[in-house]
Design an enzyme around this catalytic site. Structure first.
Site, PDB file in Angstrom:
ATOM      1  CG  PHE A  11      83.595   1.121  76.562  1.00  0.00           C
ATOM      2  CD1 PHE A  11      83.022  -0.142  76.562  1.00  0.00           C
ATOM      3  CD2 PHE A  11      83.663   1.827  77.752  1.00  0.00           C
ATOM      4  CE1 PHE A  11      82.515  -0.693  77.746  1.00  0.00           C
ATOM      5  CE2 PHE A  11      83.174   1.297  78.926  1.00  0.00           C
ATOM      6  CZ  PHE A  11      82.597   0.029  78.926  1.00  0.00           C
ATOM      7  CG  ASP A  31      84.415   5.684  65.702  1.00  0.00           C
ATOM      8  OD1 ASP A  31      85.644   5.587  65.487  1.00  0.00           O
ATOM      9  OD2 ASP A  31      83.920   5.611  66.841  1.00  0.00           O
ATOM     10  CE1 TYR A 139      89.207  12.631  77.786  1.00  0.00           C
ATOM     11  CE2 TYR A 139      89.403  12.497  80.178  1.00  0.00           C
ATOM     12  CZ  TYR A 139      88.682  12.282  79.023  1.00  0.00           C
ATOM     13  OH  TYR A 139      87.432  11.712  79.091  1.00  0.00           O
ATOM     14  CE  LYS A 143      85.716  13.968  76.862  1.00  0.00           C
ATOM     15  NZ  LYS A 143      84.639  13.645  75.901  1.00  0.00           N
ATOM     16  CB  VAL A 183      91.522   0.162  86.867  1.00  0.00           C
ATOM     17  CG1 VAL A 183      91.596  -0.732  88.099  1.00  0.00           C
ATOM     18  CG2 VAL A 183      92.468   1.337  87.022  1.00  0.00           C
ATOM     19  NE  ARG A 266     100.224   5.720  84.581  1.00  0.00           N
ATOM     20  CZ  ARG A 266      99.630   4.919  83.705  1.00  0.00           C
ATOM     21  NH1 ARG A 266     100.303   4.495  82.648  1.00  0.00           N
ATOM     22  NH2 ARG A 266      98.380   4.534  83.874  1.00  0.00           N
TER      23      ARG A 266
END
Length: 308
Positions: A11, A31, A139, A143, A183, A266
């Site tokens: 993205f 990629d 995750y 990072k 979202v 969650r």
């Protein structure tokens, strides 16, 4: 100027690569297409299908490169909770492999796409770069660990690097699926089709949503900082927006009346997130130009155009 963009078909990678081509850069893209889609890339991008841990391929692609934009990563938070080893292997291991390849070839400039998720649950908002990280998911840990590797190696090997802690990026071209449902595009799509919108929790959880073009501006500006030393910079809108507010905007923009279901929240994310972008303004000359409603309208128009 010649650059390598890892995660070029993702993205953010697609928008960044296309912007760099328009600015006259020679863009080498890497990629593995596990999540990215090359169809949105301009034909001038020299794209190679390869994994970020393929050091021999990295040696080849890095020849003559002036700067590396490192965006390649696995990014689905719930997925990271189930499969943390994969996130360590690709996100952290891939970063270290890339750093070694850069050292071997003699490339000393990197811009790294980190994440605002590294802050986790904090008492104070907005979030400053000096806040102690409290990552709430594998995750986020991946990072943060990558940041530490980049900055430590920067000291040891003379690497000039900028780590941008990007908050919730959105905009046209953002991929969504049942497994990965960001979202804004999800709410817009479901509202427009009179579908069902599932909200985990009471909808009062907040995030800092930043339009893709503003993210790209920050990435390009970061690559131009003169001799950066262990720089970590927030990239966000500086505005805190609740999930319920995004829902209201989605209904307004689409004129839709979706069914809304509130489920149990969650694990893996904080209740509030808002970036302090003072440092981005000072060091990057950064100013978010796209307001949330305008960005959501452009995203909706993109979704509708391709749906038809």
């Amino acid at each position: 100027m010649k650059v390598l963009v890892t995660g070029a078909a993702g993205f953010i990678g697609t928008s960044l690569s296309n912007r760099l081509i328009k600015d006259g850069y020679e863009v080498i893209g890497l990629d593995d297409f596990s999540a990215g889609n090359p169809s949105g890339l301009m034909p001038e991008v020299k794209l190679t299908e390869a994994k970020i841990n393929d050091q021999k391929k990295l040696w080849e692609l890095l020849q003559g490169v002036d700067c590396v934009f490192h965006l390649a990563a696995k990014v689905i938070v719930p997925d990271s909770i189930l499969y943390p080893r994969e996130y360590e292997k690709i996100n952290v291991g891939g970063t270290v492999t890339l750093l070694e390849a850069m050292r071997d070839v003699g490339i000393n400039r990197m811009v790294f796409a980190s994440s605002g998720a590294i802050y986790g649950i904090q008492d104070e908002q907005p979030l400053k770069e000096t806040a102690k990280p409290k990552p709430a998911s594998p995750y986020a840990v991946s990072k943060l660990a990558s940041e530490y590797y980049i900055n430590t190696i920067g000291r040891l090997w003379g690497l000039e690097a900028v780590c941008l802690r990007i908050f919730n990026a959105y905009g046209p071209g953002q991929k969504f699926s049942f497994a990965h449902a960001p979202v804004i595009p999800t709410f817009l799509k479901q509202a427009a089709s009179m579908g069902t919108i599932v909200i985990h929790g009471d909808g009062n959880k907040t995030r800092d949503f930043i339009y893709i073009d503003d993210v790209v501006e920050a990435l390009v500006a970061a690559s131009k900082i003169d001799r950066p030393v262990e720089l970590v910079i927030n990239v966000g809108s500086g505005t805190e927006t609740s999930v319920n507010e995004v829902l209201s905007l989605a209904k307004k923009i689409t004129n839709g009346s979706p069914e809304v279901v509130y489920n149990q929240r969650r694990p893996g994310g904080p209740d509030r997130m808002c970036a302090d972008i003072t440092q981005a303004k000072t060091l990057l000359g950064f100013k978010p130009n796209v307001h949330l409603e305008d960005g959501m309208r452009m995203t909706h128009e993109f979704i509708e155009r391709f749906r038809k």
